[in-house]
Design an enzyme around this catalytic site. Structure first.
Site, PDB file in Angstrom:
ATOM      1  N   TYR A   6      20.316 -12.841  38.383  1.00 18.96           N
ATOM      2  CA  TYR A   6      21.692 -13.190  38.062  1.00 18.96           C
ATOM      3  C   TYR A   6      22.205 -14.225  39.058  1.00 18.96           C
ATOM      4  O   TYR A   6      21.712 -14.325  40.189  1.00 18.96           O
ATOM      5  CB  TYR A   6      22.602 -11.973  38.174  1.00 18.96           C
ATOM      6  CG  TYR A   6      22.595 -10.998  37.021  1.00 18.96           C
ATOM      7  CD1 TYR A   6      22.667 -11.426  35.698  1.00 18.96           C
ATOM      8  CD2 TYR A   6      22.574  -9.623  37.262  1.00 18.96           C
ATOM      9  CE1 TYR A   6      22.699 -10.511  34.652  1.00 18.96           C
ATOM     10  CE2 TYR A   6      22.615  -8.703  36.222  1.00 18.96           C
ATOM     11  CZ  TYR A   6      22.672  -9.153  34.918  1.00 18.96           C
ATOM     12  OH  TYR A   6      22.713  -8.250  33.891  1.00 18.96           O
ATOM     13  N   GLU A  10      27.143  -4.462  38.613  1.00 22.01           N
ATOM     14  CA  GLU A  10      27.815  -3.698  39.666  1.00 22.01           C
ATOM     15  C   GLU A  10      28.399  -4.629  40.729  1.00 22.01           C
ATOM     16  O   GLU A  10      28.426  -4.311  41.916  1.00 22.01           O
ATOM     17  CB  GLU A  10      26.884  -2.651  40.301  1.00 22.01           C
ATOM     18  CG  GLU A  10      26.537  -1.493  39.387  1.00 22.01           C
ATOM     19  CD  GLU A  10      25.499  -1.847  38.344  1.00 22.01           C
ATOM     20  OE1 GLU A  10      25.813  -1.771  37.129  1.00 22.01           O
ATOM     21  OE2 GLU A  10      24.381  -2.220  38.721  1.00 22.01           O
ATOM     22  N   GLU A  23      24.712  -8.421  28.008  1.00 22.00           N
ATOM     23  CA  GLU A  23      25.112  -7.162  27.379  1.00 22.00           C
ATOM     24  C   GLU A  23      26.328  -7.368  26.474  1.00 22.00           C
ATOM     25  O   GLU A  23      27.313  -6.637  26.534  1.00 22.00           O
ATOM     26  CB  GLU A  23      25.367  -6.100  28.446  1.00 22.00           C
ATOM     27  CG  GLU A  23      24.091  -5.716  29.185  1.00 22.00           C
ATOM     28  CD  GLU A  23      24.300  -4.712  30.300  1.00 22.00           C
ATOM     29  OE1 GLU A  23      23.397  -3.900  30.524  1.00 22.00           O
ATOM     30  OE2 GLU A  23      25.367  -4.752  30.943  1.00 22.00           O
ATOM     31  N   TYR A  27      18.201   2.402  29.569  1.00 21.16           N
ATOM     32  CA  TYR A  27      18.241   3.241  30.774  1.00 21.16           C
ATOM     33  C   TYR A  27      18.131   4.699  30.332  1.00 21.16           C
ATOM     34  O   TYR A  27      19.115   5.438  30.342  1.00 21.16           O
ATOM     35  CB  TYR A  27      19.536   2.993  31.555  1.00 21.16           C
ATOM     36  CG  TYR A  27      19.611   1.621  32.174  1.00 21.16           C
ATOM     37  CD1 TYR A  27      19.276   1.433  33.507  1.00 21.16           C
ATOM     38  CD2 TYR A  27      19.996   0.512  31.430  1.00 21.16           C
ATOM     39  CE1 TYR A  27      19.335   0.171  34.088  1.00 21.16           C
ATOM     40  CE2 TYR A  27      20.055  -0.751  31.992  1.00 21.16           C
ATOM     41  CZ  TYR A  27      19.723  -0.919  33.322  1.00 21.16           C
ATOM     42  OH  TYR A  27      19.778  -2.173  33.890  1.00 21.16           O
ATOM     43  N   GLU A  41      16.325  -5.427  30.314  1.00 19.81           N
ATOM     44  CA  GLU A  41      16.612  -4.514  31.423  1.00 19.81           C
ATOM     45  C   GLU A  41      16.083  -3.141  31.042  1.00 19.81           C
ATOM     46  O   GLU A  41      16.641  -2.488  30.163  1.00 19.81           O
ATOM     47  CB  GLU A  41      18.115  -4.404  31.715  1.00 19.81           C
ATOM     48  CG  GLU A  41      18.755  -5.623  32.322  1.00 19.81           C
ATOM     49  CD  GLU A  41      20.234  -5.399  32.636  1.00 19.81           C
ATOM     50  OE1 GLU A  41      20.621  -4.232  32.864  1.00 19.81           O
ATOM     51  OE2 GLU A  41      20.987  -6.387  32.634  1.00 19.81           O
ATOM     52  N   TYR A  76      19.479   0.878  44.948  1.00 19.07           N
ATOM     53  CA  TYR A  76      19.218   1.182  43.537  1.00 19.07           C
ATOM     54  C   TYR A  76      18.061   2.157  43.334  1.00 19.07           C
ATOM     55  O   TYR A  76      17.654   2.422  42.215  1.00 19.07           O
ATOM     56  CB  TYR A  76      18.982  -0.110  42.740  1.00 19.07           C
ATOM     57  CG  TYR A  76      19.502  -0.028  41.320  1.00 19.07           C
ATOM     58  CD1 TYR A  76      20.865  -0.113  41.059  1.00 19.07           C
ATOM     59  CD2 TYR A  76      18.647   0.148  40.234  1.00 19.07           C
ATOM     60  CE1 TYR A  76      21.356  -0.031  39.767  1.00 19.07           C
ATOM     61  CE2 TYR A  76      19.136   0.240  38.936  1.00 19.07           C
ATOM     62  CZ  TYR A  76      20.492   0.147  38.710  1.00 19.07           C
ATOM     63  OH  TYR A  76      20.980   0.235  37.428  1.00 19.07           O
TER      64      TYR A  76
END
Length: 1007
Positions: free
Chosen positions: A96, A142, A200, A260, A298, A364
């Site tokens: 990113y 985040e 997303e 996820y 992801e 993470y």
């Protein structure tokens, strides 16, 4: 899925006419692309079919990990991460870009120094890693505002929509960042192969058109207009088919989604919720995007952790090596061809860049720790799978079948998904039907092979699948012309060398395995004990069975050597590509992969290359290590490890062996409590003599924030005045009537924020914070006020970061920070006139080197005292371990020297003693001007803060600055403040240069 020629011709004709065609095959509705311009590629380097990408005409599986350069702002350490990703067998990194860090001031794009992307791209090329660029403008991640700069709170339009005000606001950023990305595309010799234009883009509400094809087309056109010609990919937050090829305007070239499956409940790290393993992704893919390779952009590689959470060690336990084995191999059962793990390395939310729900660490629970350590078992487990994928091209052309509990395994306790090859090998993914089962299950397999359908094991015994495990069994697996009819042991890697072939197999402790090879040759044990190994010769094959042992055995079958390993031993093997022209391994092309050698070397092997008659290895060591090299070219005569000529032996099997001695250096760290600490009050605003005449007046009668209307006479939203980060201070002036008895105030700073209120110099009280509270309404009793006297209410609020903007239409990023409402009992709100401040200059921020988010609005921050060499010679001597005896905010500064040995990677940590006192306090720690720790004593959980070399000067002087905010009348102090280190690593990583660390300089206009 192959279409008939007639069908294909009809589809192409329809495309040429610009028509969209839908048809059904085997129960699936397929939509073929209606836009011929989309199908006419803008370049020839990256192409694709329904199975995979092709790079320069060569089929490739993209195995990738997420890594954000802004969370590790030291360029030499970025290379370190790339090399550790490459060593996994991966070939790609996704990244990113955080818009908020490079356009903190509207219209001013600043991507230099630590925010310069080009060294990151160069490091990727040096390591031989492709890149998937994901610059947003929205990234989520985040990060504060989801990557949106705070000034977007003033945009008169819906964010992430086709509203002109929003699109106009993005143009400057995207035109610059996309142009930089375009410069480093593969078409220009760079590493970037894919571009993601949104993030997303999956959920909308509140009357906003969603999905909005006009908006998506605009952000795609922004990239194209900046010169981006590589394929565009998306990451739908769920497998919903948004903007898939064939959906019309705004469709991407390659559809991808996120997953996820285990969720984020790190507080219960052993709980795998029932039914959470995906089973329908293949079906959805064929419905949504059958003409593109299956992509999960992801997939879960870890978890976030909130304020007050259990900590990232628990997250790494939840998403551990067992999770990887079960979930990632499950993804392989869908024939995933583009797989990116979020995160592979998390890094640090330094300098206020994180969102309000998270703390300083962004570890993470990923495979590579925040301190860049790779001792988590999940790293080693990933290496097994990454290297298998690298040498198994037949996987990409096999045909996935449906999962079944019958037909392959002899027990319904197991589920098998076949991927059947047509002369390219077949793959059978085996797992427990209850994916969370911790039971060990014995089983036999019946598998189709080129020889016959065979029940395995043939030589007796049973196979075992241990709890929370999964395996990929192969049949008709091609090892450079040798057909492995089947293997129940899993393949780590194989190679063809000048003197023969090598296959490396592994299994779990206590397991029994079997393989069959098409050959007329006999089996010979050439290393290790023959005990536990059996074999049987037939007219056209040989079958070998063995019990897994912790001692390596090598068997020879014809010109094929097979290493039989247990899983833990396999963890110590590496397969570096062997460079013959220079030192860079190059990208993972079939030719480069074939050139690899096999090295057993413990902690890390970075690179291997030939130079003259020397074989050069660069490697890291955390213990005395026996190094073995398999497949050394005949031209190599000498071994060099990290540049040093190293004596070696050669055994009868041609394996080179050497030993690297590890002698840990003496590491001497200063005692931080004994430094010459200097102190200055950093809340002078509560002193009667304080002059706030230079402060901005909070006098806007209307807000530009479209999310929340004002409930105060003038706006007290910090972003209306350009303050978006860190501490906020307000001063409200009024003249008393003498009848005021209470003061009520509603403050908002985001999750776990705190606030304190003073009347003149009298402390009224604090909100000490809870994770669940983003705002808080408090009422404070006032002392008897004197009529006609002027009073000042001082309010301190810490902005914990701006909200993300995940759902389009909610505009949550615009959630204001500051004072939402207030009431001075018996007085109209207009009786108080307010001033406010945040970081000096707001959007015209002072420190262009460290960026727009690093510092907040405390007095010491506004002055720049947190930078090296502040004017502290006349300050009081006091330590943060002495602290404050009453509510307030103190600032402490000290320096120390480090002299750590060169050639060693020594992870350093700042440790704040967990408070045993009831008094709540909050701490920031600046290291050479960079904020690298935020600690909240009554919330936690983080008490240990990694600080990388380059931020710390490992051989030189360093400056620490500590802000201590006591939110209780009893004051507060640090229980302890220490530097510590973990195991030093003897490293091949080159010299690490310190980032730019501007020293204190008196700031013009500072107040």
């Amino acid at each position: 899925m192959k279409l008939s020629s007639a069908c294909a011709i009809a589809l192409l004709a329809a495309q040429a006419a610009g028509a969209s065609i839908k048809h059904r095959i085997n129960g699936f509705t397929l939509t073929e692309h209606s836009d011929p311009a989309k199908r006419e590629l803008l370049q020839k380097y990256v192409t694709w079919d329904d199975k995979s990408l092709f790079i320069n005409g060569e089929r490739i599986m993209i195995f990738s990990g997420e890594f954000h350069p802004f969370r590790l702002p030291v360029k030499e350490l970025q290379l370190d991460i790339f090399q550790k990703v490459k060593a996994l067998g991966f070939n790609c990194v996704s990244f990113y870009v955080d818009w908020a860090l490079v356009e903190g001031e509207p219209g001013e794009y600043r991507a230099d120094g630590i925010f310069d992307l080009e060294p990151f791209f160069d490091a990727a090329s040096e390591a031989g890693i492709y890149l998937l660029a994901r610059p947003g403008p929205y990234i989520n991640a985040e990060s504060s505002g989801g990557g949106f700069p705070g000034w977007l709170q003033r945009v008169n339009g819906t964010l992430r929509s086709s509203d002109k005000a929003y699109l106009d606001a993005t143009d400057n950023y995207v035109s610059h960042v996309a142009a930089t990305i375009a410069k480093y595309q593969i078409t220009n010799g760079g590493p970037i192969i894919l571009y993601q234009p949104e993030n997303e883009y999956t959920s909308g509400c509140c009357g906003v058109e969603f999905p909005d094809p006009v908006y998506m087309q605009y952000v795609e056109d922004q990239a194209r207009n900046a010169g981006v010609v590589i394929p565009l990919i998306n990451n739908d937050a769920s497998a919903s088919g948004n903007n898939a090829p064939g959906t019309g305007k705004g469709a991407v070239d390659i559809y991808g989604h996120d997953s996820y499956p285990l969720g984020f409940d790190c507080a219960n790290p052993t709980v795998w919720p029932s039914g959470d393993l995906p089973t329908n992704f293949r079906t959805l893919h064929l419905e949504q995007s059958p003409t593109t390779p299956y992509a999960i952009v992801e997939f879960q590689g870890g978890s976030y952790d909130p304020w007050g959470g259990p900590g990232f060690a628990a997250c790494s336990e939840l998403l551990n090596n067992e999770f990887e084995r079960v979930s990632y191999k499950n993804d392989f059962s869908f024939q995933i061809a583009i797989m990116n793990l979020y995160m592979i390395f998390g890094g640090t939310n330094w300098g206020n860049l994180g969102y309000p729900n998270g703390y300083t660490s962004y570890d993470y629970g990923s495979a590579v720790t925040e301190s860049r350590n790779i001792t988590r078992e999940k790293y080693s487990e990933l290496k097994l799978l990454g290297n298998f994928a690298k040498v198994s091209p037949g996987y990409l052309t096999a045909s996935p079948g449906n999962l079944t509990t019958s037909g392959y395994a002899d027990t319904t306790d197991l589920t098998v998904t076949p991927l059947l090859g047509n002369s390219t090998g077949s793959f059978f993914v085996v797992r427990h039907s209850d994916y969370s089962s911790e039971e060990s299950t014995s089983y036999k397999l019946r598998l189709p092979t080129s020889a016959s359908s065979v029940t395995i094991p043939q030589l007796g015994g049973t196979l075992t699948l241990n709890g929370r495990d999964s395996k990929i069994h192969v049949t008709d697996y091609n090892v450079s012309g040798t057909n492995i009819i089947y293997s129940t042991a899993e393949v780590f890697t194989w190679k063809k060398f000048a003197d023969g072939k090598v296959l490396v197999l592994y299994g779990g402790a206590g397991e029994h395995h079997e393989l069959a090879i098409s050959t007329k040759s006999n089996v010979t044990v050439i290393e290790g004990s023959e005990s536990g190994i059996s074999s049987k010769q037939t007219s056209s094959s040989v079958v070998v069975g063995w019990d897994v042992s912790t001692t390596r055995r090598i068997i020879q079958v014809g010109d094929l050597k097979i290493l039989l390993l247990d899983r833990n031993s396999a963890y110590n093997y590496w397969v570096p590509q062997l460079a013959t022209d220079g030192t860079s391994p190059g990208f993972s092309t079939p030719e480069k992969v074939a050139s690899s050698i096999i090295v057993k070397a413990g902690y890390l092997v970075r690179t291997a290359y030939l130079k003259g008659s020397g074989l050069y290895l660069t490697a890291d060591f955390n213990a005395t290590t026996s190094v073995e090299v398999i497949g050394v070219p005949s031209t190599a005569k000498n071994l060099f490890i990290n540049g040093d000529k190293t004596s070696h032996t050669v055994d009868k099997n041609g394996i080179w062996s050497a030993t690297v001695d590890y002698n840990a250096p003496d590491i001497s760290l200063p005692s931080l409590k004994d430094l010459d600490w200097k102190y200055v009050d950093t809340l002078p605003e509560i002193q009667s003599s304080y002059d706030d005449s230079l402060w901005p007046a909070a006098d806007l009668k209307q807000t530009k924030n479209t999310l929340r209307s004002l409930t105060t006479p003038t706006s007290l939203y910090s972003s209306d005045y350009g303050f978006h980060t860190g501490y906020l201070l307000y001063r409200g002036h009024f003249t008393a009537t003498g009848n005021e008895s209470t003061f009520a105030i509603d403050t908002q700073g985001g999750s776990a924020f705190g606030s304190s209120v003073w009347l003149n110099g009298t402390y009224l009280g604090s909100w000490t914070g809870l994770y669940a509270n983003s705002d808080y309404n408090a009422t404070y009793n006032l002392p008897q006020l004197q009529a006609g006297k002027t009073y000042v209410i001082t309010v301190v609020i810490n902005n914990m970061g701006l909200e993300e903007n995940w759902t389009v239409g909610e505009d949550l990023m615009k959630t204001p920070r500051g004072i939402l409402n207030f009431l001075l009992a018996g007085r109209p709100s207009s009786a108080i006139s307010w001033k406010l401040t945040g970081n000096l200059g707001g959007e015209d921020y002072e420190d262009k080197v460290r960026g727009p988010l690093n510092e907040g609005g405390l007095y010491a921050e506004r002055q720049g005292f947190h930078q090296p060499e502040p004017p502290s010679q006349d300050w009081k001597s006091s330590s943060p371990l002495e602290g404050l005896s009453e509510a307030g905010i103190g600032f402490y500064s000290a320096s120390f020297d480090l002299d750590l040995p060169k050639g060693w990677d020594v992870p350093l940590f700042l440790n704040i003693g967990n408070s045993t006192t009831p008094s709540p306090y909050r701490v920031q720690v600046y290291v050479n001007g960079y904020q690298y720790a935020k600690y909240i004593s009554n919330i936690g959980p983080q008490t240990s803060f990694p600080v990388p070399e380059g931020i710390l000067n490992y051989r030189g002087t360093n400056w620490l600055a500590v802000t201590l905010w006591a939110l209780d009348s009893a004051g507060g102090k640090l229980e302890s403040l220490e530097l510590s280190y973990t195991t030093p690593v003897l490293t091949a990583l080159g010299e690490v240069e310190s980032v730019d660390q501007p020293k204190y300089k008196k700031r013009k206009g500072a107040y």
